[in-house]
Design a protein around this motif. Structure first.
Motif, PDB file in Angstrom:
ATOM      1  N   HIS A 165      23.039   3.362 -18.824  1.00 10.60           N
ATOM      2  CA  HIS A 165      23.105   3.402 -20.297  1.00 10.60           C
ATOM      3  C   HIS A 165      21.937   4.203 -20.866  1.00 10.60           C
ATOM      4  O   HIS A 165      22.123   5.041 -21.761  1.00 10.60           O
ATOM      5  N   VAL A 166      20.746   3.980 -20.338  1.00 12.36           N
ATOM      6  CA  VAL A 166      19.568   4.680 -20.832  1.00 12.36           C
ATOM      7  C   VAL A 166      19.588   6.149 -20.394  1.00 12.36           C
ATOM      8  O   VAL A 166      19.052   7.012 -21.102  1.00 12.36           O
ATOM      9  N   ASN A 167      20.190   6.443 -19.251  1.00  8.43           N
ATOM     10  CA  ASN A 167      20.314   7.845 -18.826  1.00  8.43           C
ATOM     11  C   ASN A 167      21.036   8.672 -19.897  1.00  8.43           C
ATOM     12  O   ASN A 167      20.627   9.793 -20.220  1.00  8.43           O
ATOM     13  N   LYS A 168      22.100   8.124 -20.449  1.00  9.09           N
ATOM     14  CA  LYS A 168      22.847   8.841 -21.498  1.00  9.09           C
ATOM     15  C   LYS A 168      21.988   9.007 -22.748  1.00  9.09           C
ATOM     16  O   LYS A 168      21.981  10.068 -23.376  1.00  9.09           O
ATOM     17  N   LEU A 169      21.258   7.950 -23.097  1.00  5.13           N
ATOM     18  CA  LEU A 169      20.378   8.037 -24.259  1.00  5.13           C
ATOM     19  C   LEU A 169      19.300   9.092 -24.041  1.00  5.13           C
ATOM     20  O   LEU A 169      18.978   9.864 -24.951  1.00  5.13           O
ATOM     21  N   SER A 170      18.746   9.159 -22.838  1.00  4.87           N
ATOM     22  CA  SER A 170      17.680  10.114 -22.547  1.00  4.87           C
ATOM     23  C   SER A 170      18.194  11.548 -22.637  1.00  4.87           C
ATOM     24  O   SER A 170      17.524  12.434 -23.194  1.00  4.87           O
ATOM     25  N   LEU A 171      19.366  11.801 -22.085  1.00  2.00           N
ATOM     26  CA  LEU A 171      19.933  13.145 -22.157  1.00  2.00           C
ATOM     27  C   LEU A 171      20.220  13.547 -23.607  1.00  2.00           C
ATOM     28  O   LEU A 171      20.055  14.700 -23.990  1.00  2.00           O
ATOM     29  N   THR A 172      20.658  12.576 -24.403  1.00  2.00           N
ATOM     30  CA  THR A 172      20.885  12.854 -25.826  1.00  2.00           C
ATOM     31  C   THR A 172      19.579  13.221 -26.519  1.00  2.00           C
ATOM     32  O   THR A 172      19.520  14.170 -27.316  1.00  2.00           O
ATOM     33  N   LEU A 173      18.510  12.488 -26.204  1.00  2.00           N
ATOM     34  CA  LEU A 173      17.212  12.759 -26.825  1.00  2.00           C
ATOM     35  C   LEU A 173      16.678  14.138 -26.441  1.00  2.00           C
ATOM     36  O   LEU A 173      16.040  14.815 -27.258  1.00  2.00           O
ATOM     37  N   LEU A 174      16.925  14.582 -25.202  1.00  5.00           N
ATOM     38  CA  LEU A 174      16.455  15.903 -24.790  1.00  5.00           C
ATOM     39  C   LEU A 174      17.142  17.020 -25.560  1.00  5.00           C
ATOM     40  O   LEU A 174      16.644  18.146 -25.613  1.00  5.00           O
ATOM     41  N   GLN A 175      18.286  16.698 -26.168  1.00  4.31           N
ATOM     42  CA  GLN A 175      18.974  17.690 -26.991  1.00  4.31           C
ATOM     43  C   GLN A 175      18.589  17.570 -28.464  1.00  4.31           C
ATOM     44  O   GLN A 175      18.413  18.575 -29.143  1.00  4.31           O
ATOM     45  N   THR A 176      18.452  16.339 -28.953  1.00  5.12           N
ATOM     46  CA  THR A 176      18.177  16.156 -30.376  1.00  5.12           C
ATOM     47  C   THR A 176      16.710  16.347 -30.727  1.00  5.12           C
ATOM     48  O   THR A 176      16.379  16.759 -31.846  1.00  5.12           O
ATOM     49  N   LEU A 177      15.786  16.040 -29.775  1.00  2.00           N
ATOM     50  CA  LEU A 177      14.350  16.176 -30.041  1.00  2.00           C
ATOM     51  C   LEU A 177      13.658  16.660 -28.765  1.00  2.00           C
ATOM     52  O   LEU A 177      12.960  15.904 -28.088  1.00  2.00           O
ATOM     53  N   PRO A 178      13.861  17.936 -28.392  1.00  2.54           N
ATOM     54  CA  PRO A 178      13.335  18.454 -27.120  1.00  2.54           C
ATOM     55  C   PRO A 178      11.845  18.774 -27.191  1.00  2.54           C
ATOM     56  O   PRO A 178      11.447  19.935 -27.256  1.00  2.54           O
ATOM     57  N   SER A 179      11.015  17.756 -27.185  1.00  3.47           N
ATOM     58  CA  SER A 179       9.562  17.948 -27.269  1.00  3.47           C
ATOM     59  C   SER A 179       8.891  17.262 -26.095  1.00  3.47           C
ATOM     60  O   SER A 179       9.482  16.417 -25.416  1.00  3.47           O
TER      61      SER A 179
END
Length: 695
Positions: free
Chosen positions: A448-462
């Motif tokens: 579940h967190v893997n999907k959240l992490s991949l989403t974050l790398l796209q929405t806030l790639p910092s």
């Protein structure tokens, strides 16, 4: 009101330092305006209070011989507003400075110091420390200049054990010598409260007014400073209250939530009430005789009752607490109390849950996703480890529905929640029996967190986002690193896109932490595979092993072997870059510089994240060579370093260094600079490096 900031604290420390230096020089030869420094110091102390280091410096300045005038020293003592609890060593320094002698402060300053002890008596970290100095203080009663302050302080700390016949005789003798000294008569009345049958006669019938607070306005100001400091520290690192005394005056949020205070009205002659306990020794010795208070809901705000219920757990007590909370939530649903009042209760629950590891899920029904978010997320992170489907439907899904608002920031808060949750689950698994569903629940959470992490790398790639993602996976490795947990928990690796995106991060800290995490994964997979009798890999984990070997080969090809994006080696996946794109990459590289090679462009010499560390290491070697020979190198390396450039450097009068020694030195340089993740992964993966690591 001015609050303490980092800048203001530094400025106050600087003023104290300058004043201390000025105090060493006589006034006539002093170039610094000491009085202006004292005025600035006292003004700042009144506004923001003094912290521990500053308080110790100022006490030392006052009690030690110096060239400051008495008015300046008096002003400093009058403005010693501590923002923290006063520690024992400060109290002992003050008491040790009392008395007659050339190295002692003047009696006027001693009187002010004694008055200060009276003013801060309620702020002492350990009030028993003054009791230990009782004999020293009592022997100062014959000093008339400080007698009123000594009597007042003794009246505060006198207990039955201090009242002795010889002390009664000494006070009576001084009283006869001084006539009707009100301070002595007041102290004698305190003694009489303990032994009325001993102290009789006309001595205590005089007009001795009770001791009054020396300065109520000073007390109000120091309480304001203490409250501001408490609120600031609680907001920076909120945690459970700690104490072995009933909290008679509760915090503002407690009053809003109508949490009752501890009160016991049904005690017997042989029982002990919680209100009588004030030390850890009392709690330990009398724990079996302590009667529970009338309303156990006071446990939400009282740390002593929390300790008692933890040490003497009972289902009935916890049911009473749960019923009260349920009734409060029902009142909110019916409109009897506002959502704001319900959220006020959440702040109280925050401290309570930190102590008893319990979660009240009903508060999510009226939460707006923003108000008191940090406290609520920390409360919810103590959710027990149970079936993931149940957890998701009852907690995670409602929480995400309230928290997420289509912004990367809300996704980061959710990731932080899952990181705290996994940490608390780890503590639970280490301290209790491991439930059968633990492995499947943790695996489902990671996916579940893997999907959240991949989403974050796209929405806030910092880099900040990447570091917070690595925080979560470091909590994963904390589980995998425990042999007792590894036998019961499946090893779930990060998804390949996540690993490769983090590997090509612009941040060296991200790359180092990622390599460190992968090194731990590798070690744990090897442990699991080496114990077939105790722990056999399942089909899911065996598939993970193959994927993980691809990570290792690709990262080593990039960092060490000069074969970035190669697929010819066993397990190599070319960082999952389509091979059809490699000619375009190669053409781009040669267009920049004909000597650039795509395969080595992400090695320790050419990588954008590692090139500074590698050339810094080489520069340090060249500087050391110059220092050792006392001469000058004929040639310095311009960088970046390659195997052929090192060979040319040695023959051209530069540093004589082998390619292998250079690369090993870079790894050591990374370790010396707290970037040990990359060396750990390479040393544990590359066969030709495993036995060459320096010990």
């Amino acid at each position: 009101m001015s609050l303490i900031t980092e800048d203001s604290a530094v400025e106050l420390g600087t003023i104290i330092l300058r004043l201390r230096e000025a105090s060493k020089i006589p006034a006539k030869r002093r170039t610094t305006n000491a009085k202006a420094l004292v005025q600035d110091l006292t003004s700042r102390a009144y506004d923001q209070g003094v912290q521990l280091a500053e308080l110790e410096e100022l006490i030392d300045l006052v009690i030690r011989p110096n060239h400051l005038d008495q008015a300046s020293l008096a002003a400093i003592v009058r403005n010693l507003y501590p923002s923290i609890k006063v520690p024992d060593d400060v109290v002992l320094k003050v008491v040790g400075s009392l008395g007659l002698g050339q190295l002692k402060p003047s009696l006027t300053i001693q009187g002010l110091l004694l008055r200060w002890l009276i003013l801060v008596y309620h702020l002492l970290r350990n009030q028993a420390v003054l009791s230990q100095t009782y004999a020293v203080l009592f022997n100062l009663l014959d000093t008339a200049a400080v007698r009123p302050q000594i009597c007042h302080l003794l009246a505060l700390i006198t207990r039955r054990k201090h009242v002795r016949p010889f002390r009664i005789q000494a006070i009576l003798g001084l009283s006869r010598q001084t006539g009707t000294d009100a301070a002595l008569l007041g102290l004698l009345r305190v003694y009489k409260n303990y032994y009325p049958e001993v102290i009789v006669g006309e001595a205590t019938r005089g007009r001795a007014s009770p001791f009054k607070h020396p300065d109520p306005q000073w007390r109000e100001r120091v309480d304001e400073i203490q409250l501001a400091h408490l609120q600031r520290t609680q907001s920076e690192a909120s945690g459970p209250q700690n104490g072995f005394r009933v909290q008679h005056s509760l915090q503002k949020t407690t009053r809003k939530s109508n949490i009752p205070s501890v009160h016991t009205s049904h005690a017997t002659e042989t029982s002990i009430t919680l209100e009588e306990i004030d030390t850890v020794q009392d709690l330990v010795q009398k724990i079996e005789k302590i009667e529970m208070p009338n309303q156990l809901i006071a446990v939400l705000a009282d740390p002593l009752l929390q300790k008692l219920m933890l040490l003497r757990p009972g289902d009935e007590g916890y049911r009473r607490v749960e019923h009260w909370i349920s009734a409060c939530v029902a009142d909110a649903a019916s409109g009897d109390i506002t959502n704001g009042e319900l959220l006020d209760m959440v702040e109280v629950l925050h401290d309570y849950v930190l102590s008893i590891k319990s979660v009240v899920q009903e508060v999510l029904k009226s939460w707006d996703g923003q108000d008191r978010r940090s406290a609520l997320l920390e409360v919810m992170s103590f959710a027990p480890i149970s079936e993931f489907s149940t957890l998701y439907e009852t907690l995670f899904k409602p929480l995400e529905g309230r928290l997420l608002n289509n912004t990367p920031e809300s996704q980061l808060h959710l990731l932080g929640f899952y990181t705290m949750l996994l940490h608390h689950w780890t503590v639970f698994l280490l301290s209790d029996d491991i439930p059968a569903h633990a492995s499947s629940t943790i695996r489902a959470l990671l996916e579940h967190v893997n999907k959240l992490s991949l989403t974050l790398l796209q929405t806030l790639p910092s880099a900040s986002t990447q570091l917070q993602i690595l925080d979560f996976f470091e909590r994963v490795t904390a589980i995998m690193s425990r042999p007792d947990l590894l036998a019961h928990v499946q090893i779930t690796i990060p998804p390949p896109p996540l690993v490769y995106i983090l590997h090509f991060s612009q941040s060296l800290a991200v790359l180092s932490r990622l390599c460190g995490i992968l090194a731990v994964y590798k070690k744990n997979l090897e442990v699991a595979m080496s114990r077939p009798a105790n722990r056999q890999l399942g089909a899911y984990e065996r598939e993970n092993v193959n994927t993980f070997n691809g990570f290792l080969m690709d990262i080593c090809n990039c960092l060490w072997r000069g074969r970035a994006f190669a697929v010819s080696d066993a397990n190599a996946l070319g960082c999952r870059i389509p091979q059809s794109l490699l000619p375009s990459f190669t053409s781009y590289m040669t267009g920049l510089d004909r000597e650039l090679v795509l395969g080595s462009s992400f090695g320790i010499s050419h990588s954008p994240t590692l090139c500074l560390q590698s050339i810094s290491h080489l520069r340090s070697l060249e500087d050391a060579e110059i220092d050792s020979t006392g001469g000058e190198l004929y040639k310095r390396h311009a960088g970046p370093v390659t195997q052929s450039s090192l060979a040319q450097l040695g023959t051209g009068g530069g540093l004589d260094l082998s390619w292998q020694a250079y690369r090993s030195g870079v790894l050591q340089h990374l370790e010396d600079n707290s970037l040990e993740g990359i060396p750990n992964l390479l040393y544990n993966t590359m066969k030709n490096l495993k036995n060459s690591r320096p010990t």
